[in-house]
Design a protein around this motif. Structure first.
Motif, PDB file in Angstrom:
ATOM      1  N   UNK A  12       0.884  -1.143   0.085  1.00  0.00           N
ATOM      2  CA  UNK A  12       0.076  -0.071  -0.059  1.00  0.00           C
ATOM      3  C   UNK A  12       0.960   1.276  -0.091  1.00  0.00           C
ATOM      4  N   UNK A  13       2.065   1.186   0.716  1.00  0.00           N
ATOM      5  CA  UNK A  13       2.988   2.299   0.536  1.00  0.00           C
ATOM      6  C   UNK A  13       3.047   2.660  -0.961  1.00  0.00           C
ATOM      7  N   UNK A  14       3.770   1.726  -1.565  1.00  0.00           N
ATOM      8  CA  UNK A  14       4.107   1.917  -3.152  1.00  0.00           C
ATOM      9  C   UNK A  14       2.957   2.136  -3.806  1.00  0.00           C
ATOM     10  N   UNK A  15       1.542   1.766  -3.557  1.00  0.00           N
ATOM     11  CA  UNK A  15       0.649   2.227  -4.127  1.00  0.00           C
ATOM     12  C   UNK A  15       0.336   3.570  -4.185  1.00  0.00           C
ATOM     13  N   UNK A  16       0.726   3.873  -2.854  1.00  0.00           N
ATOM     14  CA  UNK A  16       0.306   5.426  -2.634  1.00  0.00           C
ATOM     15  C   UNK A  16       1.264   6.128  -3.487  1.00  0.00           C
ATOM     16  N   UNK A  17       2.566   5.819  -3.504  1.00  0.00           N
ATOM     17  CA  UNK A  17       3.453   6.517  -4.294  1.00  0.00           C
ATOM     18  C   UNK A  17       2.955   6.612  -5.735  1.00  0.00           C
ATOM     19  N   UNK A  18       2.605   5.565  -6.361  1.00  0.00           N
ATOM     20  CA  UNK A  18       2.140   5.554  -7.526  1.00  0.00           C
ATOM     21  C   UNK A  18       1.024   6.421  -7.869  1.00  0.00           C
ATOM     22  N   UNK A  19       0.052   6.157  -6.842  1.00  0.00           N
ATOM     23  CA  UNK A  19      -1.262   7.321  -6.834  1.00  0.00           C
ATOM     24  C   UNK A  19      -0.828   8.639  -6.874  1.00  0.00           C
ATOM     25  N   UNK A  20       0.140   9.071  -6.040  1.00  0.00           N
ATOM     26  CA  UNK A  20       0.629  10.357  -5.848  1.00  0.00           C
ATOM     27  C   UNK A  20       1.400  10.870  -7.471  1.00  0.00           C
ATOM     28  N   UNK A  21       2.242  10.243  -7.875  1.00  0.00           N
ATOM     29  CA  UNK A  21       3.042  10.596  -9.068  1.00  0.00           C
ATOM     30  C   UNK A  21       1.972  10.581 -10.304  1.00  0.00           C
TER      31      UNK A  21
END
Length: 113
Positions: free
Chosen positions: A58-67
């Protein structure tokens, strides 16, 4: 009131099918990439003796979401500068509507502009 549902021409259906396949391919690639970076980070954190600090998927998913949010708004994903606030507003409002409609979130979306 009945809603109209247009019947697609063969050419329109072909376009819809092409886009759907591309969407599915993209979703699968993102999912696979998230799983891979989560696994890689966990392995590297374990090798460094920091396995308890390994980020969740979920951390990496949030990074993708932000980008992707920055990409959609035209902002620099490292500095957040240069984005279009009108697009940002509509993206946030869309997310609020999805949360309310599909997940019964107790939220009132931003009013339409």
């Amino acid at each position: 009131m009945a809603e109209n549902c247009p019947i697609l021409t063969p050419a329109e259906k072909q376009v819809v099918d092409i886009i759907k396949r591309a969407d599915d391919t993209l979703a699968a690639a993102v999912s696979q990439a998230l799983q891979e970076v989560t696994r890689q980070a966990a392995e590297e954190m374990q090798a460094a003796g920091q396995e308890q600090s390994a980020p969740a998927l979920q951390y990496f998913a949030s990074v993708v979401h932000q980008r992707m949010y920055c990409l959609m708004c035209g902002a620099d994903s490292n500095t957040f500068e240069g984005g279009d606030p009108d697009i940002a507003y509509h993206v946030i409002r869309n997310s609020q509507n999805i949360a309310k409609h599909y997940w019964a979130a107790d939220i009132e979306p931003y009013p339409p502009k």
